[in-house]
Design an enzyme around this catalytic site. Structure first.
Site, PDB file in Angstrom:
ATOM      1  N   HIS A 186       0.836  -1.203   0.000  1.00 51.01           N
ATOM      2  CA  HIS A 186       0.000   0.000   0.000  1.00 51.01           C
ATOM      3  C   HIS A 186       0.871   1.253   0.000  1.00 51.01           C
ATOM      4  CE1 HIS A 186      -2.873  -2.995   1.581  1.00 51.01           C
ATOM      5  NE2 HIS A 186      -3.804  -2.206   1.074  1.00 51.01           N
ATOM      6  N   ASP A 257      -4.593  -6.413  -7.578  1.00 55.58           N
ATOM      7  CA  ASP A 257      -4.804  -5.688  -6.332  1.00 55.58           C
ATOM      8  C   ASP A 257      -5.083  -4.230  -6.698  1.00 55.58           C
ATOM      9  OD1 ASP A 257      -4.996  -5.179  -3.612  1.00 55.58           O
ATOM     10  OD2 ASP A 257      -3.094  -6.135  -3.113  1.00 55.58           O
TER      11      ASP A 257
END
Length: 354
Positions: A186, A257
């Site tokens: 992230h 993702d």
């Protein structure tokens, strides 16, 4: 493909997040023309069961006749759980792996899947297939069923089967394995330097076992030096087409993702990452937060397909794969009564240490 067909295909590969409880107008416009694949829900979209059902109903309304959205969520258990009571509160998956009761793992997932389906959610981005081999891993840890591939295989497949028993699609993540990173994708771009023999023995083992048993697999924004040292797995044809499709023989839907994660967005942008991911072999693309980035990704896919016939064909294949995924109906008017709170409570008791 015609320009209109390209535009629709470029949208049908997108599964999008959005702020609040109303699909923003630009996304609703794509949905209305059949140019959006579905949505992913986060806590920012959720409230009471009645309020969540209203959000999902409104998404269905935006898609209009003939286009049923994929409605998805991250509901693993532990720290990755968007839905609270009356949904079953599952512990971290490590608890299930340590308990090592495969039947209980499958039953827990079946109860969760039954609850999700009653609410109109047809895809759960679970289970984690990552093997937790790095104590310093900031993002996987107890989300993994265990530190050994065989434990992960037993319980991740049981979890996927339980969701499937309930009519909900499971998604194994994060291919080829996020368990031995020391960075959170992230926030940064992790790299795994293990040789191929180690990857085959540990990281790839759960995905190999899951290849015919999990309908969707999510990629990792992680560079694997032994396969492709130049780009993360999500953007690598060597990883997706070479290993996942070619060597493992996986024939399900491959999901990226979130393309807004810094591991890819900071280097290639969301739009650039969308094009690269489709070119590499992904079928569905997650863009989880910002409607403007969705529109940019859609435009980039359209532009590339309009000037590149090979890419247009790859995009069409991806869109058809996403289209073929089964959808679930919108929530029933009596959805609150259909949530099996008693079944969830029984699972919670069974998982409570004595």
């Amino acid at each position: 493909m015609t320009n209109d067909a390209i535009r629709r295909a470029a949208g049908r590969v997108l599964i999008v997040g959005f702020p609040g409880r109303v699909l923003p107008a630009p996304l609703a416009a794509l949905a209305a023309e059949g140019a959006l694949g579905g949505v992913i829900l986060f806590k920012r979209n959720l409230g009471t069961i009645t309020e969540i059902a209203a959000v999902i109903d409104a998404v269905h309304d935006a898609f209009g006749a003939g286009h049923v959205p994929l409605v998805s969520i991250d509901q693993e258990g532990g720290r990755v759980a968007r839905l609270g009571a009356p949904f079953v509160k599952l512990p971290p998956m490590r608890v299930l792996g340590t308990r090592d009761d495969v039947a209980l793992t499958r039953r827990a997932a079946r109860v969760l899947g039954t609850q999700l389906r009653a609410l109109g959610i047809g895809v759960d981005f679970a289970p984690v297939l990552d093997v937790d081999t790095n104590p310093a891993n900031p993002v996987i840890g107890d989300r993994s069923f265990g530190r050994e591939p065989d434990v992960v295989i037993r319980h991740a497949l049981a979890f996927a089967e339980g969701l499937g028993d309930a009519g909900v699609l499971a998604c194994g993540k994060h291919f080829p394995g996020h368990g031995d990173t020391d960075l959170d994708s992230h926030l940064a771009l992790p790299r795994i330097a293990h040789d191929r023999a180690r990857l085959d023995r540990v990281e790839l083992a759960p995905f190999r076992a899951a290849r015919a048993k999990v309908p969707t697999i999510m990629t990792a924004h992680v560079v694997f030096d032994a396969i492709d040292p130049t780009v993360p797995a999500t953007l690598s044809r060597a990883v997706i087409e070479g290993v996942l499709r070619g060597e493992l023989g996986y024939d399900g839907v491959i999901v990226s993702d979130d393309l807004e994660m810094k591991a890819v967005a900071d280097r290639w942008g969301v739009a650039g990452s969308a094009v690269r991911a489709i070119d590499a072999g992904c079928d569905a693309l997650l863009v989880c937060a910002t409607p403007e980035r969705v529109i940019e990704a859609h435009a980039a896919l359209v532009a590339r397909a309009e000037r590149d016939d090979a890419f247009a064909e790859r995009l069409d294949v991806a869109a058809r794969r996403v289209d073929a995924l089964p959808r679930v109906p919108r929530p029933a008017p009596d959805v609150l009564a259909r949530i099996d709170a008693a079944g969830g409570a029984e699972i919670e008791r069974a998982l409570t240490p004595t």
